[in-house]
Design an enzyme around this catalytic site. Sequence first.
Site, PDB file in Angstrom:
ATOM      1  N   ASN A  62      -3.736  -2.912   5.350  1.00 44.86           N
ATOM      2  CA  ASN A  62      -5.165  -2.575   5.415  1.00 44.86           C
ATOM      3  C   ASN A  62      -5.454  -1.584   6.535  1.00 44.86           C
ATOM      4  O   ASN A  62      -4.853  -1.649   7.608  1.00 44.86           O
ATOM      5  CB  ASN A  62      -6.058  -3.812   5.486  1.00 44.86           C
ATOM      6  N   GLU A  64      -8.634  -0.204   8.556  1.00 43.39           N
ATOM      7  CA  GLU A  64     -10.067  -0.411   8.806  1.00 43.39           C
ATOM      8  C   GLU A  64     -10.683   0.808   9.484  1.00 43.39           C
ATOM      9  O   GLU A  64      -9.993   1.737   9.898  1.00 43.39           O
ATOM     10  CB  GLU A  64     -10.249  -1.692   9.628  1.00 43.39           C
ATOM     11  N   CYS A  73      -8.246  -1.845   1.623  1.00 35.83           N
ATOM     12  CA  CYS A  73      -7.351  -2.998   1.587  1.00 35.83           C
ATOM     13  C   CYS A  73      -5.892  -2.556   1.452  1.00 35.83           C
ATOM     14  O   CYS A  73      -5.597  -1.486   0.888  1.00 35.83           O
ATOM     15  CB  CYS A  73      -7.670  -3.882   0.380  1.00 35.83           C
ATOM     16  N   GLU A  75      -3.551  -3.655  -0.532  1.00 34.36           N
ATOM     17  CA  GLU A  75      -3.057  -3.503  -1.907  1.00 34.36           C
ATOM     18  C   GLU A  75      -3.367  -2.110  -2.438  1.00 34.36           C
ATOM     19  O   GLU A  75      -2.538  -1.468  -3.089  1.00 34.36           O
ATOM     20  CB  GLU A  75      -3.723  -4.533  -2.839  1.00 34.36           C
ATOM     21  N   CYS A 112      -8.741  -8.993  -3.388  1.00 33.07           N
ATOM     22  CA  CYS A 112     -10.172  -8.886  -3.708  1.00 33.07           C
ATOM     23  C   CYS A 112     -10.362  -8.281  -5.100  1.00 33.07           C
ATOM     24  O   CYS A 112      -9.433  -7.706  -5.683  1.00 33.07           O
ATOM     25  CB  CYS A 112     -10.886  -8.061  -2.635  1.00 33.07           C
ATOM     26  N   CYS A 115      -9.372  -4.610  -5.568  1.00 31.52           N
ATOM     27  CA  CYS A 115      -7.916  -4.401  -5.635  1.00 31.52           C
ATOM     28  C   CYS A 115      -7.365  -4.834  -6.985  1.00 31.52           C
ATOM     29  O   CYS A 115      -6.488  -4.184  -7.556  1.00 31.52           O
ATOM     30  CB  CYS A 115      -7.215  -5.163  -4.513  1.00 31.52           C
TER      31      CYS A 115
END
Length: 166
Positions: A62, A64, A73, A75, A112, A115
């Site tokens: 990830n 940020e 994210c 993934e 999520c 993803c």
Amino acid sequence: MKKIKLETTVTLYENYSSFSETEKLLFTKAKAACHSAYAPYSKFYVGAAVLLENGVILQGNNQENAAYPSGLCAERVALFYASATYPNIAVQAIAVTVFYNGKDLEDIVSPCGACRQVMAEYEHKSGKPITLYLLSANQQVCRIDSVKDTLPFLFTADILKASEGN
Ligand code: THU
């Protein structure tokens, strides 16, 4: 009126003993990927490793941002990296894991919705299922055999096609 029940099957493992060397390498790479995540805000370090049909394994984590929604994210970082680098090679599997509070997270991390939608796109593109391995601490693994099992009523290009001419 009719009610339809949707079912999802997942397989849970207590250790890595029944996995192939390639799968174990995929898990190791996902775990390693956590440690280079850029997650200064959540401190939730997610690692992902993608196995391609040609045997290549690519890592993502990830990323940020101070403007929170600009982050991405693990993934999707891994999948977009894979698609940008090997656009015509199908994704066979993805392993996901989290390092939090100084240790591997004991709970299984479910990717999520965004993803899963991205995974579904690549599954649809290749016509082949992507296996998901959700890793937790102490070699526990949850295996799901297709992204479809994680996202009922997913949106695919078929829906766009079907709506053409309407
Ligand atoms: N995150 C992932 O990388 N993958 C997921 O499936 C869920 C959440 C990241 C996004 C953010 O950097 C942090 O975890 C906390 O939500």
